[in-house]
Design a protein around this motif. Structure first.
Motif, PDB file in Angstrom:
ATOM      1  N   CYS A  51       0.827  -1.218   0.000  1.00 45.37           N
ATOM      2  CA  CYS A  51       0.000   0.000   0.000  1.00 45.37           C
ATOM      3  C   CYS A  51       0.860   1.267   0.000  1.00 45.37           C
ATOM      4  O   CYS A  51       0.535   2.253  -0.677  1.00 45.37           O
ATOM      5  N   GLU A  53       3.813   1.609  -1.302  1.00 44.18           N
ATOM      6  CA  GLU A  53       4.375   1.756  -2.641  1.00 44.18           C
ATOM      7  C   GLU A  53       3.351   2.381  -3.589  1.00 44.18           C
ATOM      8  O   GLU A  53       3.686   3.231  -4.423  1.00 44.18           O
ATOM      9  N   PHE A  54       2.101   1.959  -3.475  1.00 43.25           N
ATOM     10  CA  PHE A  54       1.043   2.548  -4.304  1.00 43.25           C
ATOM     11  C   PHE A  54       0.946   4.053  -4.051  1.00 43.25           C
ATOM     12  O   PHE A  54       0.854   4.855  -5.002  1.00 43.25           O
ATOM     13  N   GLN A  57       3.658   5.971  -5.708  1.00 39.91           N
ATOM     14  CA  GLN A  57       3.474   6.084  -7.153  1.00 39.91           C
ATOM     15  C   GLN A  57       2.404   7.115  -7.529  1.00 39.91           C
ATOM     16  O   GLN A  57       2.474   7.730  -8.596  1.00 39.91           O
ATOM     17  N   THR A  58       1.411   7.290  -6.655  1.00 43.09           N
ATOM     18  CA  THR A  58       0.284   8.178  -6.981  1.00 43.09           C
ATOM     19  C   THR A  58       0.332   9.497  -6.224  1.00 43.09           C
ATOM     20  O   THR A  58      -0.598  10.286  -6.310  1.00 43.09           O
ATOM     21  N   SER A  66      -7.890   2.580  -9.784  1.00 43.98           N
ATOM     22  CA  SER A  66      -6.425   2.480  -9.750  1.00 43.98           C
ATOM     23  C   SER A  66      -5.962   1.412  -8.777  1.00 43.98           C
ATOM     24  O   SER A  66      -5.008   0.664  -9.051  1.00 43.98           O
ATOM     25  N   VAL A  67      -6.628   1.341  -7.636  1.00 43.16           N
ATOM     26  CA  VAL A  67      -6.266   0.321  -6.641  1.00 43.16           C
ATOM     27  C   VAL A  67      -6.493  -1.077  -7.206  1.00 43.16           C
ATOM     28  O   VAL A  67      -5.645  -1.960  -7.079  1.00 43.16           O
ATOM     29  N   TYR A  70      -3.856  -1.914  -9.781  1.00 44.80           N
ATOM     30  CA  TYR A  70      -2.567  -2.108  -9.103  1.00 44.80           C
ATOM     31  C   TYR A  70      -2.506  -3.479  -8.430  1.00 44.80           C
ATOM     32  O   TYR A  70      -1.511  -4.211  -8.584  1.00 44.80           O
ATOM     33  N   ILE A  71      -3.560  -3.832  -7.696  1.00 44.82           N
ATOM     34  CA  ILE A  71      -3.570  -5.118  -6.985  1.00 44.82           C
ATOM     35  C   ILE A  71      -3.623  -6.285  -7.969  1.00 44.82           C
ATOM     36  O   ILE A  71      -2.942  -7.305  -7.787  1.00 44.82           O
ATOM     37  N   SER A  73      -2.422  -6.342 -10.928  1.00 41.54           N
ATOM     38  CA  SER A  73      -1.081  -6.455 -11.513  1.00 41.54           C
ATOM     39  C   SER A  73      -0.134  -7.169 -10.546  1.00 41.54           C
ATOM     40  O   SER A  73       0.656  -8.020 -10.957  1.00 41.54           O
ATOM     41  N   TYR A  74      -0.232  -6.839  -9.261  1.00 41.39           N
ATOM     42  CA  TYR A  74       0.609  -7.491  -8.251  1.00 41.39           C
ATOM     43  C   TYR A  74       0.300  -8.985  -8.189  1.00 41.39           C
ATOM     44  O   TYR A  74       1.205  -9.817  -8.060  1.00 41.39           O
TER      45      TYR A  74
END
Length: 224
Positions: A51, A53-54, A57-58, A66-67, A70-71, A73-74
């Motif tokens: 979280c 790191e997110f 980035q933002t 976006s969340v 992002y998740i 992708s992880y």
């Protein structure tokens, strides 16, 4: 006294932040955070650095699409457990408070610098009519107060109030900095840029907490 631009956001939203902090503490006490997958070396739930790191980035802005992206992708690399997905909103709020705490620490340090500058200048002003005493006060100042960006900004701000009386102090300040007036101006510019960045980031973080308050956790869980 010694205001920082980011403080406006914190003061205007103080009640909301206290409520959110209490809610996070209560949720954390009821959660299974201690049994979530942890980073072996740091012994903290892996959701927290994820979280954080997110937010890096933002720049502190959180929105549901976006969340989710992002998740997802992880999870292509390392899938989250069901418990972790349920805990995501809680850990995003913890991460938001972590980032706010970092900014509050910067504000506190700058306030302390400002207060030291005020005490220093009050001693100098009493010696302006005596060059020898002023010289001694300036030498003491060099040892007492390192010339960082916050120090230079607060010195310049207070010296402007002295008008013509500040010439000797300003000359000393510029001589102590590399490249004379150019370095003096650069330090001020950088510090003002940092203060503006803290103000913007504080606004983003607080708005994100308000956005998350309206999230439907069940819907978010299903989408992830």
């Amino acid at each position: 006294v010694c205001p920082q631009p980011a403080e406006e956001w914190l003061l205007d939203n103080a009640g909301f932040l206290l409520e959110q902090a209490a809610s996070v503490r209560e949720s954390l006490n009821l959660s299974m955070a201690g049994r979530l997958p942890q980073l072996s070396r740091r012994r903290i739930p892996r959701l927290l650095p994820l979280c954080l790191e997110f937010l890096d980035q933002t720049d502190g802005e959180v929105d549901e699409p976006s969340v989710i992206a992002y998740i997802q992708s992880y999870q292509e690399v390392s899938p989250l457990s069901i418990s972790e997905v349920w805990s995501l909103p809680l850990f995003f709020r913890i991460a938001l408070f972590r980032k706010l705490a970092d900014i509050v620490e910067q504000i506190r340090e700058r306030r302390e610098v400002c207060q030291r500058v005020e005490r220093l200048l009050s001693r100098m002003k009493a010696n302006l009519s005596d060059p020898e005493s002023l010289s001694r006060a300036l030498d003491e100042a060099e040892q007492e107060l390192p010339l960082s960006g916050p120090t230079v900004v607060h010195l310049a701000r207070h010296l402007r109030e002295w008008e013509d009386d500040s010439a000797a102090v300003q000359e000393w300040l510029k001589c102590k900095l590399d490249n004379r007036s150019e370095s003096f101006e650069n330090l001020q510019t950088l510090e003002y840029q940092l203060q503006a960045a803290y103000q913007m980031r504080t606004g983003n973080l607080i708005r994100s907490l308000r956005v998350m308050e309206r999230w439907n956790i069940t819907t978010l869980f299903e989408k992830i």
